[in-house]
Design a protein around this motif. Structure first.
Motif: not given
Ligand SMILES: C[S@@+](CC[C@H](N)C(=O)[O-])C[C@H]1O[C@@H](n2cnc3c(N)ncnc32)[C@H](O)[C@@H]1O
Length: 285
Positions: A25, A29, A78-79, A12, A57, A104-107, A55, A10, A123-124, A128
């Motif tokens: 986070l 949040a 979330d990953i 990230y 978090g 789960m990986d959202v990619r 994602a 990732s 969100r955010f 990612v």
């Molecule tokens: C900025 S945080 C946002 C968390 C949440 N959406 C919020 O608004 O509170 C980004 C999140 O994306 C997750 N993340 C990073 N890469 C990812 C991926 N490839 N697939 C799924 N989740 C991922 C991180 O672990 C983190 O929890």
């Protein structure tokens, strides 16, 4: 295809299983949901029965919404195993029976059947998804929504506009490091460009645009959220330090000094800053 484990690295900015990032986070949040609202007030949730938070978090958004919408079933993905375990424990402590959390990986393809959800929230995702992975991600969301289903996406352009020097440099470094990882749609400057292009990306994925909602948060010295933003960005400058070093070739010492300067400026009564957030609602069909 099942995607319970991420296979490719990732980009990230912080490694997935980082407790300091998780604590950051959680607090971020809470502030965001409080200031922006969990979803735009105009969104009619009465018919919503199944919701996906992408994602998610540590689970704050799901827990908040699952309390409000007891008729609906919520899934957070979330990953990070750490985030998912925390989210599960949090939901359990709140005696919520309408939530589920999965690593789960959202990619990649998401492990749910077609038309599984009435609402997808994210969100955010700036850290990612890249320019290449936004379109397939939105195509997956389109597949997963029922006809008439809604996608709700919230992003910012950057960490905020401030009157102070070190904070502005921090913002520039963050955006530039994202740009080098192909997360930005701008070619130069201190904005990711995400809020500019997402409407077109949604339409190209097949969604019709319902509405755009703009919120600002003033985190100037003396404002109620100022201590939260100070803590958030101070932590970010620590947990994302290896990312800055790797993507921008900066030295650790340089980044330590920057973190001290940012904290110093933010605690000066002259510090003035605003963040702006865009939420887009799109509809399938
Ligand atoms: C900025 S945080 C946002 C968390 C949440 N959406 C919020 O608004 O509170 C980004 C999140 O994306 C997750 N993340 C990073 N890469 C990812 C991926 N490839 N697939 C799924 N989740 C991922 C991180 O672990 C983190 O929890």
């Amino acid at each position: 295809m099942q995607q319970e484990h991420a296979e490719n690295a990732s980009s990230y900015p912080v490694e997935a299983e980082n407790a300091a990032e998780m604590n950051r986070l959680i607090k971020q949040a809470e502030v965001m949901t409080h200031c922006l609202g969990p979803v735009p007030a105009s969104l009619d949730l009465r018919q919503v029965q199944t919701v996906l938070d992408v994602a998610c978090g540590p689970g704050e958004w799901v827990v908040t919404m699952a309390k409000q919408l007891s008729q609906a079933h919520f899934v957070g993905i979330d990953i990070s195993r750490l985030m998912i375990d925390h989210a599960q424990a949090w939901a359990k402590s709140q005696v919520l029976f309408n939530t589920q959390f999965r690593v789960m990986d959202v990619r990649g393809p998401l492990a749910f059947p077609d038309a599984s959800f009435d609402l997808i929230h994210a969100r955010f995702l700036v850290g990612v998804l890249t320019r290449m992975t936004w379109p397939p991600f939105l195509a997956e969301c389109f597949r997963l929504l029922r006809p008439g289903g809604i996608i709700c996406l919230t992003e910012a352009e950057n960490v905020g506009i401030a009157t102070s020097l070190a904070f502005t440099r921090f913002n520039s470094l963050l955006v530039e490091s994202f740009r080098r990882q192909d997360h930005c749609f701008t070619k130069t400057g201190d904005n990711s460009g995400l809020t500019v292009v997402r409407g077109r990306l949604l339409q190209e994925a097949g969604f019709s645009l319902l509405s755009q909602h703009i919120n600002t948060i003033d985190f100037s010295y003396g404002m109620p959220v100022h201590p939260d933003f100070l803590e958030n960005y101070s932590t970010m400058l620590v947990v994302a330090r290896p990312f800055f070093m790797q993507t921008l070739g900066l030295k650790e010492e340089e980044l330590k000094i920057l973190a001290e300067e940012v904290a110093g400026e933010m605690q000066d009564p002259s510090f003035q800053a605003i963040s702006y957030f865009q939420t887009l609602l799109g509809k399938k069909g």
